[in-house]
Motif scaffolding. Structure first.
Motif, mmCIF file in Angstrom:
data_model
loop_
_atom_site.group_PDB
_atom_site.id
_atom_site.type_symbol
_atom_site.label_atom_id
_atom_site.label_comp_id
_atom_site.label_asym_id
_atom_site.label_seq_id
_atom_site.Cartn_x
_atom_site.Cartn_y
_atom_site.Cartn_z
ATOM 1 N N ALA A 262 -17.454 38.967 -30.991
ATOM 2 C CA ALA A 262 -17.988 39.917 -30.007
ATOM 3 C C ALA A 262 -17.456 39.608 -28.616
ATOM 4 N N PRO A 263 -17.346 40.646 -27.785
ATOM 5 C CA PRO A 263 -16.981 40.400 -26.389
ATOM 6 C C PRO A 263 -18.218 40.119 -25.527
ATOM 7 N N SER A 264 -19.398 40.110 -26.137
ATOM 8 C CA SER A 264 -20.647 40.070 -25.365
ATOM 9 C C SER A 264 -20.850 38.785 -24.562
ATOM 10 N N LYS A 265 -20.685 37.613 -25.214
ATOM 11 C CA LYS A 265 -20.849 36.352 -24.479
ATOM 12 C C LYS A 265 -19.657 36.158 -23.534
ATOM 13 N N THR A 266 -18.452 36.378 -24.074
ATOM 14 C CA THR A 266 -17.219 36.100 -23.339
ATOM 15 C C THR A 266 -17.176 36.816 -21.990
ATOM 16 N N PHE A 267 -17.544 38.101 -22.005
ATOM 17 C CA PHE A 267 -17.367 38.924 -20.796
ATOM 18 C C PHE A 267 -18.703 39.344 -20.175
ATOM 19 N N ASN A 268 -19.777 38.755 -20.663
ATOM 20 C CA ASN A 268 -21.112 39.057 -20.163
ATOM 21 C C ASN A 268 -21.479 40.537 -20.268
ATOM 22 N N ILE A 269 -21.304 41.066 -21.480
ATOM 23 C CA ILE A 269 -21.665 42.476 -21.693
ATOM 24 C C ILE A 269 -22.603 42.622 -22.903
ATOM 25 N N ALA A 270 -23.506 41.640 -23.057
ATOM 26 C CA ALA A 270 -24.429 41.692 -24.206
ATOM 27 C C ALA A 270 -25.255 42.978 -24.206
ATOM 28 N N GLY A 271 -25.576 43.480 -23.009
ATOM 29 C CA GLY A 271 -26.386 44.702 -22.925
ATOM 30 C C GLY A 271 -25.672 45.942 -23.434
ATOM 31 N N LEU A 272 -24.361 45.863 -23.617
ATOM 32 C CA LEU A 272 -23.635 47.029 -24.153
ATOM 33 C C LEU A 272 -23.733 47.097 -25.674
ATOM 34 N N GLN A 273 -24.212 45.995 -26.270
ATOM 35 C CA GLN A 273 -24.509 45.972 -27.709
ATOM 36 C C GLN A 273 -23.338 46.406 -28.582
ATOM 37 N N ALA A 274 -22.304 45.578 -28.588
ATOM 38 C CA ALA A 274 -21.149 45.878 -29.431
ATOM 39 C C ALA A 274 -20.553 44.594 -29.977
ATOM 40 N N SER A 275 -20.404 44.538 -31.289
ATOM 41 C CA SER A 275 -19.753 43.376 -31.903
ATOM 42 C C SER A 275 -18.925 43.852 -33.090
ATOM 43 N N VAL A 276 -18.148 42.930 -33.636
ATOM 44 C CA VAL A 276 -17.246 43.337 -34.718
ATOM 45 C C VAL A 276 -17.287 42.316 -35.856
ATOM 46 N N MET A 277 -17.277 42.848 -37.082
ATOM 47 C CA MET A 277 -17.203 41.970 -38.259
ATOM 48 C C MET A 277 -15.775 42.046 -38.779
ATOM 49 N N ILE A 278 -15.216 40.893 -39.123
ATOM 50 C CA ILE A 278 -13.855 40.853 -39.654
ATOM 51 C C ILE A 278 -13.967 40.428 -41.118
ATOM 52 N N ILE A 279 -13.705 41.376 -42.004
ATOM 53 C CA ILE A 279 -13.931 41.123 -43.437
ATOM 54 C C ILE A 279 -12.698 41.578 -44.229
ATOM 55 N N PRO A 280 -11.684 40.707 -44.342
ATOM 56 C CA PRO A 280 -10.460 41.115 -45.035
ATOM 57 C C PRO A 280 -10.669 41.407 -46.532
ATOM 58 N N ASN A 281 -11.625 40.734 -47.172
ATOM 59 C CA ASN A 281 -11.871 40.974 -48.597
ATOM 60 C C ASN A 281 -12.555 42.342 -48.768
ATOM 61 N N LYS A 282 -11.826 43.265 -49.416
ATOM 62 C CA LYS A 282 -12.291 44.666 -49.502
ATOM 63 C C LYS A 282 -13.625 44.806 -50.223
ATOM 64 N N GLY B 173 -35.584 42.789 -11.658
ATOM 65 C CA GLY B 173 -35.876 44.222 -11.627
ATOM 66 C C GLY B 173 -34.818 45.044 -12.338
ATOM 67 N N THR B 174 -34.005 44.402 -13.198
ATOM 68 C CA THR B 174 -32.987 45.160 -13.952
ATOM 69 C C THR B 174 -33.293 45.151 -15.455
ATOM 70 N N SER B 175 -34.551 44.884 -15.812
ATOM 71 C CA SER B 175 -34.942 44.709 -17.224
ATOM 72 C C SER B 175 -34.127 43.596 -17.868
ATOM 73 N N SER B 176 -33.833 42.575 -17.091
ATOM 74 C CA SER B 176 -33.063 41.445 -17.605
ATOM 75 C C SER B 176 -34.003 40.513 -18.376
ATOM 76 N N VAL B 177 -33.645 40.220 -19.607
ATOM 77 C CA VAL B 177 -34.468 39.301 -20.410
ATOM 78 C C VAL B 177 -34.571 37.961 -19.685
ATOM 79 N N LYS B 178 -33.428 37.481 -19.186
ATOM 80 C CA LYS B 178 -33.385 36.167 -18.562
ATOM 81 C C LYS B 178 -34.226 36.097 -17.280
ATOM 82 N N TRP B 179 -34.103 37.116 -16.432
ATOM 83 C CA TRP B 179 -34.739 37.073 -15.114
ATOM 84 C C TRP B 179 -36.106 37.744 -15.059
ATOM 85 N N ASP B 180 -36.327 38.743 -15.901
ATOM 86 C CA ASP B 180 -37.571 39.519 -15.763
ATOM 87 C C ASP B 180 -38.628 39.187 -16.813
ATOM 88 N N LEU B 181 -38.273 38.356 -17.799
ATOM 89 C CA LEU B 181 -39.265 38.084 -18.852
ATOM 90 C C LEU B 181 -39.820 36.663 -18.809
#
Ligand SMILES: Cc1ncc(COP(=O)(O)O)c(C=O)c1O
Length: 389
Positions: free
Chosen positions: A233-253, A14-22
């Motif tokens: 991304a911190p999404s898998k590590t800290f279980n915050i996939a629903g916050l939708q935030a990740s980072v690309m690391i691209i040193p080549n300008k 009942g939390t719109s969880s893909v895993k539990w509600d779909l």
């Protein structure tokens, strides 16, 4: 290390969880125990919850930007956890790794170009290439001594077929391999030889089991850094996939500008407020919680291995070097994937991911998500036993 309690979990139904509600939509039943999609049944580190509560209490959720403090948090996490020195100027943010891959595919390839990937691998690698009109070129992994390994001959042959990008899953999902320095160097050197850029999806990098060490492929050498776009991304590590935030690391300008240009074309310019707050708090304060989580997950993995050995000897569990995903070999049951899925769902009432979802090379395997309480895990194992009895 302070021990956190992973033995209880709030009811996620009942939390719109893909895993539990779909499960009804995906598996046709809503009474199955969900051990499929890759998120955990645990709340994130308390410091992340505190930061989010504080932000909610503030009460205004206007446009938010990804500022210096977030960049510093990302860089210090990479240095502390992965011994990788990166600059804030090499960061670009994205609402997820999947959208980041889609953006990079659009920025660096044309319709009809080949995109190289191992197989089996995380399903959207294939589907993102296909839905963008690119050709997924598969280099099958081979199982040696119970672990996935790269077939370098097949890998080099595949590179000769109009490939522009290599999509690396490091650590590997679904097999949980942590690629060694030697394997990473070999893959990178071949990509360099054939003028192919590397997208390294390192979403599982923090979830590495002892004694393994994740090496960011871009950290190996300057020439490799120059051809690599790393996704974290911190999404898998800290279980915050629903916050939708990740980072690309691209040193080549030059590469970074092309990605930024593509973002501009798509009208993307920042993350949501809670993604910014959650990512920063997780990277700054989540280390202790993560160490505690890894110890709990290691015990869960042992529990599965012991159970399978004693109760289901026809199955075999690939030893995961990383991730909370277990790749389980069902081939000795002599049953087809369809038959097994029918038994798991309708007799055992258990939802696992069928291996063929990760490419045809995955047929005969199922992927089990063990990031749950010990009680849920035991319930899942009993259901698996019932399904096969
Ligand atoms: C290898 C890999 N990449 C990406 C993702 C999803 O990333 P996101 O939710 O940031 O799009 C997953 C989720 O399971 C994954 O396993």
């Amino acid at each position: 290390m302070m021990m956190h309690n992973f033995d209880s979990s709030p009811d996620r139904k009942g939390t719109s969880s893909v895993k539990w509600d779909l499960t009804k939509t995906v598996f046709g039943r809503d009474d199955v125990l969900p051990m499929w999609v890759a998120d955990m049944d645990f709340p994130p580190p308390p410091e992340v919850l505190d930061a989010l509560h504080k932000r909610i209490e503030h009460g205004i959720f206007g446009y938010t930007y990804t500022g210096d403090s977030l960049g510093k948090a990302v860089c210090s996490w990479m240095k502390e956890r992965h011994n990788w020195e990166i600059k804030e100027s090499s960061l670009l943010y994205s609402s997820g790794i999947v959208p980041a891959i889609a953006t990079i595919i659009k920025a660096f390839t044309e319709k009809g170009d080949g995109i190289l990937m191992h197989s089996p691998v995380y399903t959207p690698f294939f589907s993102l290439a296909e839905s963008n009109g690119r050709i997924p070129i598969k280099a099958p992994l081979v199982i040696k001594e119970g672990q996935f390994t790269v077939d370098f001959h097949a890998f080099e042959e595949a590179l000769k077929h109009g490939v522009k990008l290599f999509l690396l899953c490091s650590p590997h999902n679904p097999g949980g391999r942590v690629w060694t320095q030697e394997e990473l160097l070999k893959m990178a050197e071949l990509c360099k030889k054939y003028n192919v850029l590397i997208i390294s999806d390192e979403i599982h990098a923090d979830l590495v089991h002892k004694p393994h060490t994740h090496i960011p492929i871009a950290s190996l050498k300057k020439e490799i850094e120059d051809i690599t776009l790393t996704l974290a991304a911190p999404s898998k590590t800290f279980n915050i996939a629903g916050l939708q935030a990740s980072v690309m690391i691209i040193p080549n300008k030059e590469l970074q500008e092309k990605v930024a240009e593509e973002h501009q074309k798509q009208g993307i310019f920042t993350l949501n407020t809670f993604g910014v707050v959650g990512m920063e708090a997780a990277y700054l304060h989540g280390g202790d919680w993560l160490d505690s989580l890894m110890s709990y997950l290691a015990d869960n993995i042992e529990e599965v291995k012991t159970f399978v050995k004693a109760e289901l000897p026809e199955l075999s569990v690939m030893e995961p070097e990383a991730t909370y995903l277990l790749w389980i070999d069902f081939r000795d049951t002599g049953k087809t994937e369809t038959e097994l899925q029918d038994l798991l769902l309708n007799k055992g009432k258990l939802a696992l991911e069928p291996g063929s979802k990760f490419g045809e090379d995955g047929e005969g395997f199922f992927r089990m998500n063990i990031a749950c309480t010990r009680e849920t895990l035991r319930d899942g194992l009993e259901r698996m036993k019932k399904a096969l009895s």
